[in-house]
Write an enzyme that holds these catalytic residues in place. Structure first.
Site, PDB file in Angstrom:
ATOM      1  N   GLY A 203      82.798 -18.551 -26.993  1.00 46.45           N
ATOM      2  CA  GLY A 203      83.068 -17.150 -26.701  1.00 46.45           C
ATOM      3  C   GLY A 203      84.429 -16.693 -27.190  1.00 46.45           C
ATOM      4  O   GLY A 203      84.596 -15.539 -27.607  1.00 46.45           O
TER       5      GLY A 203
ATOM      6  N   SER B  70      76.424 -13.808 -54.971  1.00 50.07           N
ATOM      7  CA  SER B  70      75.991 -15.192 -55.183  1.00 50.07           C
ATOM      8  C   SER B  70      74.793 -15.246 -56.120  1.00 50.07           C
ATOM      9  O   SER B  70      74.658 -16.167 -56.929  1.00 50.07           O
ATOM     10  CB  SER B  70      75.631 -15.826 -53.836  1.00 50.07           C
ATOM     11  OG  SER B  70      76.790 -15.981 -53.038  1.00 50.07           O
TER      12      SER B  70
ATOM     13  N   GLU C 114      83.251  -9.364 -57.172  1.00 48.51           N
ATOM     14  CA  GLU C 114      83.160  -9.849 -58.553  1.00 48.51           C
ATOM     15  C   GLU C 114      81.832 -10.547 -58.819  1.00 48.51           C
ATOM     16  O   GLU C 114      81.757 -11.568 -59.497  1.00 48.51           O
ATOM     17  CB  GLU C 114      84.341 -10.773 -58.879  1.00 48.51           C
ATOM     18  CG  GLU C 114      85.665 -10.030 -58.941  1.00 48.51           C
ATOM     19  CD  GLU C 114      86.825 -10.913 -59.330  1.00 48.51           C
ATOM     20  OE1 GLU C 114      86.638 -11.800 -60.173  1.00 48.51           O
ATOM     21  OE2 GLU C 114      87.914 -10.710 -58.797  1.00 48.51           O
TER      22      GLU C 114
ATOM     23  N   HIS D 211      84.535 -22.444 -31.446  1.00 48.29           N
ATOM     24  CA  HIS D 211      85.385 -21.723 -30.494  1.00 48.29           C
ATOM     25  C   HIS D 211      84.584 -21.172 -29.310  1.00 48.29           C
ATOM     26  O   HIS D 211      85.169 -20.809 -28.280  1.00 48.29           O
ATOM     27  CB  HIS D 211      86.087 -20.549 -31.188  1.00 48.29           C
ATOM     28  CG  HIS D 211      87.292 -20.930 -31.975  1.00 48.29           C
ATOM     29  ND1 HIS D 211      87.218 -21.471 -33.242  1.00 48.29           N
ATOM     30  CD2 HIS D 211      88.626 -20.843 -31.686  1.00 48.29           C
ATOM     31  CE1 HIS D 211      88.441 -21.685 -33.702  1.00 48.29           C
ATOM     32  NE2 HIS D 211      89.310 -21.317 -32.787  1.00 48.29           N
TER      33      HIS D 211
ATOM     34  N   GLN E 130      79.887 -35.527 -30.310  1.00 46.07           N
ATOM     35  CA  GLN E 130      79.314 -35.704 -31.646  1.00 46.07           C
ATOM     36  C   GLN E 130      78.869 -34.384 -32.258  1.00 46.07           C
ATOM     37  O   GLN E 130      79.021 -34.168 -33.471  1.00 46.07           O
ATOM     38  CB  GLN E 130      78.121 -36.668 -31.563  1.00 46.07           C
ATOM     39  CG  GLN E 130      77.676 -37.193 -32.906  1.00 46.07           C
ATOM     40  CD  GLN E 130      76.604 -38.261 -32.764  1.00 46.07           C
ATOM     41  OE1 GLN E 130      75.443 -37.937 -32.498  1.00 46.07           O
ATOM     42  NE2 GLN E 130      76.984 -39.513 -32.908  1.00 46.07           N
TER      43      GLN E 130
END
Length: 382
Positions: A343, A369, A366, A341, A282
């Protein structure tokens, strides 16, 4: 906008498959060598011109593909799922340099430059950012002083994509007083112009196959015929170009997020622990659920901005929202991809680490945030 409105038609699916096949055949086999050695693969971009990827938005009468923003988003998305650096360069060439000439150039300038840019024969650059000003474009120091039929440019631009390899640059310079929004002008400048040069390539964390360097101007004389639009319009022009540029970065972010998610999903389906694949845990499946939900939300925002752009409607807020959400999603998804993933995600044997490095620029390029939040807040508070 509903899913029904975004159903992929046959032409868009053909374009998606073409971009996907191109990325798999010509980019994936070389992407890590280009990344590690910081190689900007110029020949690849000439090849992309043959596929119509270098003049996506350019009308056919100027040698372009004559497509709209949904097709453009799709191409950037598919390429960036394989390599964000190549996606970034395709986006910068199309939406900044080429689109500036298309949008604000006169007929002679369009006829002269767009066919070469759209075919991929020439690679374009766009120079706005400076070392001391960043997002404060109104305070730029690069000047263009009129001398008869010429303008004499002095100053520099930094963090310019394709600064070294481009044959052409659209450059924004100050022709009036600092912070005067009508004291800035756009010029189109060809490589080889006396007094116009590029600096060394920046050694970057990510997007390493996308060339970044400074542009320098030392008494660079530019004829008045090279002014894009009218003298003093450069700042307003740049704001309009950046509106479309936000769609580009949103599409780039979307592709990186999808690539990182697909890598994590594949790994989770193959990696076994405690007698079953980790996707059945889960803790992993919930991560994947959050990743794909944010990716889909990013795509809806990006496609919505693209639709408004196609219709010629104002989309400053929508473009900023798409860039803000999609870029932050790219960072979050690539981070979780590393986590899934384990290591192995921290090694160059798996693609997760490159997506992780490439993604961060999307929240900076550009406009950060924070800049996007400023743009959005200004639009909703009008």
């Amino acid at each position: 906008m509903t899913h029904l409105e975004l159903e992929i038609d046959e032409q868009l699916e053909m374009i998606r498959q073409s971009a996907k096949d191109f990325a798999e055949n010509y980019i994936r086999p070389n992407l890590m060598e280009w990344d590690e050695k910081q190689i900007f693969p110029v020949e690849l971009f000439h090849k992309m011109g043959e596929y119509g990827f270098m003049g996506v938005l350019v009308p056919e009468m100027y040698g372009g593909s004559g497509l709209g923003y949904q097709e453009y988003i799709t191409i950037i998305d598919e390429i960036s799922q394989v390599c964000g650096a190549i996606g970034l360069s395709v986006a910068a060439h199309n939406s900044l340099c080429t689109n500036h000439i298309l949008t604000f150039g006169n007929e002679e300038q369009r006829q002269k430059y767009l066919p070469k840019l759209a075919s991929g024969e020439w690679i374009g650059a766009w120079g706005l950012t400076e070392t001391g000003t960043g997002s404060d474009a109104g305070g730029m120091s690069t000047t263009a002083v009129q001398d008869g039929d010429y303008f004499v440019l002095n100053g520099s631009k930094n963090f310019i994509t394709h600064a070294i390899s481009s044959e052409l640059a659209v450059v924004i310079a100050r022709t009036g007083e600092k912070n005067d929004s009508h004291g800035i002008t756009a010029f189109v400048i060809e490589k080889g112009t006396p007094g116009f040069s590029a600096g060394k390539k920046e050694n970057k964390l990510g997007m390493r196959a996308s060339e970044t360097a400074c542009l320098f101007f030392d008494n660079c004389r530019i004829h008045k015929d090279n002014v894009l639009g009218e003298v003093g319009e450069g700042f307003v022009q740049s704001l309009k170009i950046l509106d479309g540029g936000r769609i580009s970065i949103a599409a780039l972010s979307l592709g990186i997020a999808k690539g990182a998610y697909k890598a994590a999903l594949k790994y989770a389906q193959e990696r076994a622990q405690f007698g079953k694949t980790i996707i059945n845990f889960q803790g992993i499946s919930f991560k994947l659920a959050e990743m794909v939900t944010k990716i889909e939300a990013s795509e809806l925002l990006t496609r919505n901005a693209g639709t408004l752009k196609n219709l010629g409607k104002k989309m400053t807020k929508e473009g900023a929202m798409a860039k803000l959400f999609a870029s932050e999603t790219a960072v979050e998804v690539s981070t979780e991809s590393i986590q899934i993933h384990g290591g192995y995600g921290y090694t160059k044997d798996f693609p997760a680490e490159k997506f992780y490095r490439d993604a961060k620029l999307c929240t900076i390029g550009e406009g950060t945030s924070e800049i996007q939040k400023l743009v959005i807040s200004r639009e909703i508070c009008k």
